[in-house]
Design a protein around this motif. Structure first.
Motif, PDB file in Angstrom:
ATOM      1  N   CYS A  23       0.856  -1.180   0.000  1.00 42.49           N
ATOM      2  CA  CYS A  23       0.000   0.000   0.000  1.00 42.49           C
ATOM      3  C   CYS A  23       0.894   1.234   0.000  1.00 42.49           C
ATOM      4  CB  CYS A  23      -0.939   0.004   1.206  1.00 42.49           C
ATOM      5  SG  CYS A  23      -0.117   0.194   2.787  1.00 42.49           S
ATOM      6  N   CYS A  24       0.287   2.389  -0.173  1.00 44.91           N
ATOM      7  CA  CYS A  24       1.012   3.655  -0.137  1.00 44.91           C
ATOM      8  C   CYS A  24       1.550   3.867   1.282  1.00 44.91           C
ATOM      9  CB  CYS A  24       0.065   4.791  -0.528  1.00 44.91           C
ATOM     10  SG  CYS A  24       0.808   6.437  -0.415  1.00 44.91           S
ATOM     11  N   PRO A  25       2.854   4.169   1.437  1.00 41.93           N
ATOM     12  CA  PRO A  25       3.384   4.377   2.786  1.00 41.93           C
ATOM     13  C   PRO A  25       2.758   5.586   3.478  1.00 41.93           C
ATOM     14  CG  PRO A  25       5.028   4.998   1.136  1.00 41.93           C
ATOM     15  CD  PRO A  25       3.894   4.318   0.402  1.00 41.93           C
ATOM     16  N   LYS A  52      -1.782   4.727   3.023  1.00 36.92           N
ATOM     17  CA  LYS A  52      -2.139   3.303   3.144  1.00 36.92           C
ATOM     18  C   LYS A  52      -3.197   2.847   2.150  1.00 36.92           C
ATOM     19  CE  LYS A  52       0.544   3.726   6.753  1.00 36.92           C
ATOM     20  NZ  LYS A  52       2.008   3.570   6.589  1.00 36.92           N
ATOM     21  N   ASN A  70      10.826   0.942  -4.725  1.00 38.13           N
ATOM     22  CA  ASN A  70      11.300   1.949  -3.772  1.00 38.13           C
ATOM     23  C   ASN A  70      10.075   2.624  -3.180  1.00 38.13           C
ATOM     24  OD1 ASN A  70      12.235   4.149  -2.391  1.00 38.13           O
ATOM     25  ND2 ASN A  70      13.738   4.748  -3.942  1.00 38.13           N
ATOM     26  N   LEU A  71       9.688   2.157  -1.979  1.00 37.81           N
ATOM     27  CA  LEU A  71       8.500   2.684  -1.320  1.00 37.81           C
ATOM     28  C   LEU A  71       8.858   3.581  -0.140  1.00 37.81           C
ATOM     29  CD1 LEU A  71       6.490  -0.551  -1.840  1.00 37.81           C
ATOM     30  CD2 LEU A  71       5.622   1.698  -2.453  1.00 37.81           C
ATOM     31  N   LEU A  72      10.059   4.158  -0.189  1.00 33.90           N
ATOM     32  CA  LEU A  72      10.411   5.186   0.790  1.00 33.90           C
ATOM     33  C   LEU A  72       9.434   6.352   0.648  1.00 33.90           C
ATOM     34  CD1 LEU A  72      14.304   5.380   0.361  1.00 33.90           C
ATOM     35  CD2 LEU A  72      13.093   4.747   2.462  1.00 33.90           C
ATOM     36  N   PRO A  73       9.073   7.003   1.770  1.00 29.28           N
ATOM     37  CA  PRO A  73       8.273   8.224   1.632  1.00 29.28           C
ATOM     38  C   PRO A  73       9.043   9.214   0.758  1.00 29.28           C
ATOM     39  CG  PRO A  73       8.704   7.688   3.955  1.00 29.28           C
ATOM     40  CD  PRO A  73       9.464   6.708   3.141  1.00 29.28           C
ATOM     41  N   ASP A 114       9.933  12.219   0.838  1.00 27.00           N
ATOM     42  CA  ASP A 114      10.969  13.102   1.399  1.00 27.00           C
ATOM     43  C   ASP A 114      12.247  12.357   1.766  1.00 27.00           C
ATOM     44  OD1 ASP A 114      10.079  11.848   3.682  1.00 27.00           O
ATOM     45  OD2 ASP A 114       9.654  13.673   4.816  1.00 27.00           O
ATOM     46  N   MET A 115      12.235  11.023   1.736  1.00 32.47           N
ATOM     47  CA  MET A 115      13.462  10.246   1.977  1.00 32.47           C
ATOM     48  C   MET A 115      13.998   9.617   0.698  1.00 32.47           C
ATOM     49  SD  MET A 115      12.785   8.219   5.551  1.00 32.47           S
ATOM     50  CE  MET A 115      14.395   7.410   5.540  1.00 32.47           C
ATOM     51  N   GLU A 126      15.154  11.010  -2.243  1.00 31.78           N
ATOM     52  CA  GLU A 126      16.074  11.658  -3.179  1.00 31.78           C
ATOM     53  C   GLU A 126      17.329  10.815  -3.402  1.00 31.78           C
ATOM     54  OE1 GLU A 126      18.021  14.904  -0.235  1.00 31.78           O
ATOM     55  OE2 GLU A 126      15.900  14.532  -0.260  1.00 31.78           O
ATOM     56  N   GLU A 184      18.103   9.691   6.551  1.00 39.02           N
ATOM     57  CA  GLU A 184      18.820   9.469   5.298  1.00 39.02           C
ATOM     58  C   GLU A 184      20.286   9.123   5.574  1.00 39.02           C
ATOM     59  OE1 GLU A 184      16.229  12.209   2.252  1.00 39.02           O
ATOM     60  OE2 GLU A 184      17.914  13.119   3.308  1.00 39.02           O
ATOM     61  N   GLN A 241      12.269  -1.645  -0.664  1.00 39.17           N
ATOM     62  CA  GLN A 241      12.996  -0.555  -0.022  1.00 39.17           C
ATOM     63  C   GLN A 241      11.991   0.380   0.624  1.00 39.17           C
ATOM     64  OE1 GLN A 241      15.375   1.923  -2.605  1.00 39.17           O
ATOM     65  NE2 GLN A 241      16.560   2.750  -0.896  1.00 39.17           N
ATOM     66  N   GLY A 242      12.169   0.666   1.911  1.00 43.05           N
ATOM     67  CA  GLY A 242      11.221   1.542   2.579  1.00 43.05           C
ATOM     68  C   GLY A 242      11.710   1.961   3.952  1.00 43.05           C
ATOM     69  N   ASP A 243      10.831   2.706   4.640  1.00 49.16           N
ATOM     70  CA  ASP A 243      11.147   3.291   5.938  1.00 49.16           C
ATOM     71  C   ASP A 243      10.346   2.535   7.005  1.00 49.16           C
ATOM     72  OD1 ASP A 243      11.566   5.009   8.100  1.00 49.16           O
ATOM     73  OD2 ASP A 243       9.935   6.339   7.474  1.00 49.16           O
ATOM     74  N   THR A 295       7.116   4.125   8.373  1.00 51.70           N
ATOM     75  CA  THR A 295       5.954   4.354   7.487  1.00 51.70           C
ATOM     76  C   THR A 295       5.844   3.161   6.545  1.00 51.70           C
ATOM     77  OG1 THR A 295       7.433   5.667   6.090  1.00 51.70           O
ATOM     78  CG2 THR A 295       5.913   6.895   7.459  1.00 51.70           C
ATOM     79  N   LEU A 296       5.347   2.028   7.047  1.00 56.53           N
ATOM     80  CA  LEU A 296       5.377   0.782   6.276  1.00 56.53           C
ATOM     81  C   LEU A 296       4.363   0.803   5.126  1.00 56.53           C
ATOM     82  CD1 LEU A 296       5.680  -1.930   9.091  1.00 56.53           C
ATOM     83  CD2 LEU A 296       7.480  -1.007   7.627  1.00 56.53           C
ATOM     84  N   PRO A 297       4.816   0.408   3.928  1.00 54.00           N
ATOM     85  CA  PRO A 297       3.916   0.347   2.770  1.00 54.00           C
ATOM     86  C   PRO A 297       3.241  -1.023   2.657  1.00 54.00           C
ATOM     87  CG  PRO A 297       6.154  -0.055   2.052  1.00 54.00           C
ATOM     88  CD  PRO A 297       6.214   0.134   3.544  1.00 54.00           C
TER      89      PRO A 297
END
Lengths: 64, 228
Positions: free
Chosen positions: A10-12, A15, A52-55, A57-58, A60, B18, B104-106, B109-111
């Motif tokens: 889902c969208c981080p 959701k 790549n499902l980083l938000p 702002d993270m 770049e 980061e 790849q994620g944080d 804030t889990l996707p």
């Protein structure tokens, strides 16, 4: 990634569900394309088969 | 202006998160080569709680624990902030012929969808999140994605480790030394054991067991109870 992974992704941020767009396939693997949130429209890139499902702002570019 | 300060503080936190990602991208290959074996505490947890369904290795690094989950689970997700580490995980999965889906994620804030995970391993990762708010968010996120009868093992480095004298939790950096001798700093929050339990108790996770082992705090937790 396998397309079946979409069932649990889902969208981080909000959701909501993601849709696969502009997919590139290698056999059954999705190796490129975008995962786009059906609610907020944010697009998350699939880079060499790894989403790549980083938000945003993270996300770049990492310095070399 | 308070709003400006909030924005400033948010930028600072994103930058620090980061930094952790960039550090692991930089040391990924060497780091992974020193992380060959699964931890015995994780093996014991997986033996006790292994099940069919979806397994999650949160902060998977080179996927050594995803490999354990892959023996029992229908599918396994390896999740990490560092692209470099995920690539070492992909290499290991190819060499050892186990299946893992990489994301790849944080961790804060889990996707991943609500109740989508049946068993999770979240070891040696929580302590890299730079603020208590981010650490608490990540525990709530784990509770959200873990099914109510699912189980997770959470660990963090603790003040009980021989190398620390403190009895209260604190922030620090721990050097990683690359093969050429070059040091690279990594952020850690070192947890006091009671602080670790308090953060879990305040989260949406249900604490089932906790223990200290090899200088790490461990907790076995269940997902959030259904509401309404």
């Amino acid at each position: 990634m396998k397309e079946s992974l979409l069932e649990i992704l889902c969208c981080p941020l909000d959701k909501h569900d993601l849709e696969l767009e502009n997919a590139d396939y290698d056999d059954e693997e999705v190796v490129g394309g975008n995962l786009v949130c059906t609610e907020c429209g944010e697009a998350y890139p699939i880079e060499d088969g790894i989403p790549n499902l980083l938000p945003p702002d993270m996300r770049e570019e990492t310095p070399a | 202006m308070a709003g400006d300060q909030d924005r400033e503080s948010n930028r600072d936190e994103v930058a620090r998160r980061e930094d952790v990602r960039d550090t692991y991208d930089r040391i990924a290959t060497h780091f992974a080569s020193t992380r060959e074996y699964a931890w015995p505490e994780v093996e014991a947890f997986v033996d006790a709680h292994a099940r069919d369904g979806v397994g999650l290795d949160l902060g998977c690094g080179n996927c050594r624990h995803a490999e354990l989950l892959a023996a029992d689970c229908e599918s396994v997700v390896g999740f990490d902030v560092s692209r470099g580490l995920l690539e070492t995980g992909r290499d290991r999965a190819r060499e050892r012929a186990f299946a893992v889906e990489l994301i790849q994620g944080d961790a804060a804030t889990l996707p991943l969808a609500e109740n989508s995970v049946d068993i999770a391993v979240y070891v040696a990762t929580l302590h890299h999140l730079p603020t208590r708010a981010a650490r608490r968010d990540s525990l709530d996120e784990l509770a959200r994605v873990l099914s109510p009868d699912g189980r997770a093992l959470v660990s963090a480095w603790s003040t009980a480790h021989d190398r620390f004298d403190a009895t209260e939790g604190f922030d620090t950096t721990v050097e990683w030394t690359l093969p050429g001798g070059e040091p690279v700093d990594r952020f850690y929050h070192i947890y006091a054991p009671d602080e670790f339990e308090a953060d879990l108790a305040d989260s949406d996770l249900a604490l089932r067991e906790s223990a200290l082992s090899s200088g790490n705090c461990y907790a076995t937790v269940a997902g959030a109870e259904p509401t309404g």
